[in-house]
Write a protein that holds these residues in place. Structure first.
Motif, short mmCIF file in Angstrom:
data_model
loop_
_atom_site.label_atom_id
_atom_site.label_comp_id
_atom_site.label_asym_id
_atom_site.label_seq_id
_atom_site.Cartn_x
_atom_site.Cartn_y
_atom_site.Cartn_z
N LEU A 167 0.82 -1.22 0.00
CA LEU A 167 0.00 0.00 0.00
C LEU A 167 0.85 1.27 0.00
N GLY A 190 7.57 -0.87 -0.88
CA GLY A 190 6.18 -0.95 -1.33
C GLY A 190 6.05 -1.40 -2.77
N THR A 194 4.18 -4.73 -4.17
CA THR A 194 3.15 -4.65 -5.21
C THR A 194 3.51 -5.57 -6.36
N LEU A 245 0.38 5.78 9.94
CA LEU A 245 0.06 4.39 9.65
C LEU A 245 -0.20 3.62 10.94
N GLU A 288 -7.95 3.44 -1.70
CA GLU A 288 -7.08 4.46 -1.13
C GLU A 288 -6.50 3.93 0.16
N ARG A 289 -5.29 4.40 0.49
CA ARG A 289 -4.65 3.85 1.66
C ARG A 289 -5.29 4.37 2.94
N ALA A 297 -4.58 -3.23 -2.58
CA ALA A 297 -4.79 -2.08 -3.45
C ALA A 297 -5.27 -2.53 -4.83
#
Length: 318
Positions: A167, A190, A194, A245, A288-289, A297
């Motif tokens: 994310l 990240g 992904t 976060l 959206e994060r 995502a």
């Protein structure tokens, strides 16, 4: 095939041993990368307990041999055989050698190894940013090289250990190696995670006719692991403070390996492919994060992104 969150009794607190209970893997062969520590060891233990012959693919053969000796002293009778082969995902020559040395079918491939949040920009010997090079490209080259063995298994499973860290960033195709933008340990991590998810999406689509399934997963927030070995002690805390976060609840190593083992061996996910799991269940898609501490995502499941990454990766490892 689809799978619902209620299709099996497993959850966030399930352990790898509970997943594998009653599963028979005798006659099957598995490879677990990064099986020298953490959830890699527990994944190898669980698969061997069910009867699979497991190869620990590790950077240090000596360290791997010590793990094998420890596990063999603990495994019950009737367990599968354990062996060690050297594999350094940053060094393409060891990937090539591993593939060349493999013979016969491969039923389970768990792409578990990885590095996280390297504080400074470094590159692999072939010039790639290290986190992308190790976490994605090394595993891509390994898996593509082993495709004939996976196809020969007639029902092989590929498991890609990703992370909620995906994310933090999509794959930035125009600057994979941070040659134009300032290096950041977390966006780099990240995009590599992904890429792990997108690889599963791509392999699921491309190799379905070979009977191969491929899925990705988030193992959980596991403290007792060497993944963060490169991090400054205050680095994660600083990142959390800066971004707001919130981390998911903590897990033991035994719980952290459960989703990997589910995807590698459980009959409850037979035929499921191209998906992202966490807490032993399919994840919801997020767009959206925000303050998300779970979910996958939408860009990580995007077929166009998966196709583009596959083409780029083929070019880079050629």
């Amino acid at each position: 095939m689809s799978v619902s969150e209620t299709s099996h009794p497993f959850g966030a607190n399930t352990t790898a041993s509970e997943i594998i209970d009653g599963v028979d893997l005798h006659g099957r062969r598995a490879v677990v990368t990064g099986a020298g520590s953490g959830i890699g060891v527990e994944t190898a233990r669980a698969l061997a307990t069910a009867g699979a012959d497991v190869t620990l693919a590790v950077r240090s053969a000596d360290a791997g041999a010590r793990v094998v000796a420890r596990l063999e002293a603990q495994l019950p009778s009737g367990s599968g055989k354990l062996n060690v082969k050297r594999l350094d995902l940053a060094d393409r020559s060891t990937v090539t050698a591993f593939v060349a040395d493999w013979s016969g079918p491969l039923h389970i491939l768990v792409n578990n190894a990885g590095v996280m949040a390297l504080p400074e920009l470094t590159r692999t010997p072939d010039g790639r940013e290290t986190q992308f090079g190790v976490n994605h490209l090394g595993h891509f080259a390994l898996t593509v090289g082993l495709r004939p063995a996976l196809a020969a298994a007639e029902g092989a499973r590929i498991v890609s250990v990703a992370s909620i860290g995906h994310l933090f960033s999509p794959v930035v195709f125009d600057d994979l190696d941070y040659r134009f933008r300032p290096y950041d340990p977390w966006t780099s991590y990240g995009q590599s995670k992904t890429a792990n998810v997108l690889f599963a999406v791509g392999a699921a689509e491309r190799w379905a006719d070979d009977g191969i399934t491929a899925n990705a997963l988030m193992p959980g927030n596991i403290a007792d692991t060497s993944l963060a070995r490169h991090m400054d002690p205050g680095q994660l805390a600083g990142f959390i403070d800066a971004t707001g976060l919130a981390l998911p609840p903590g897990k033991t190593v035994e719980q952290g390996a459960a989703t990997s083992v589910l995807l590698a061996a459980s009959p409850t996910v037979e035929g499921v492919t191209g998906r992202y799991f966490e807490d032993c269940a399919p994840s919801r898609t997020v767009t959206e994060r925000a303050d998300a501490v779970a979910g996958v995502a939408s860009y990580a499941l995007d077929r166009a992104n998966a196709q583009r990454l596959w083409a780029v990766s083929e070019a880079l490892v050629r």
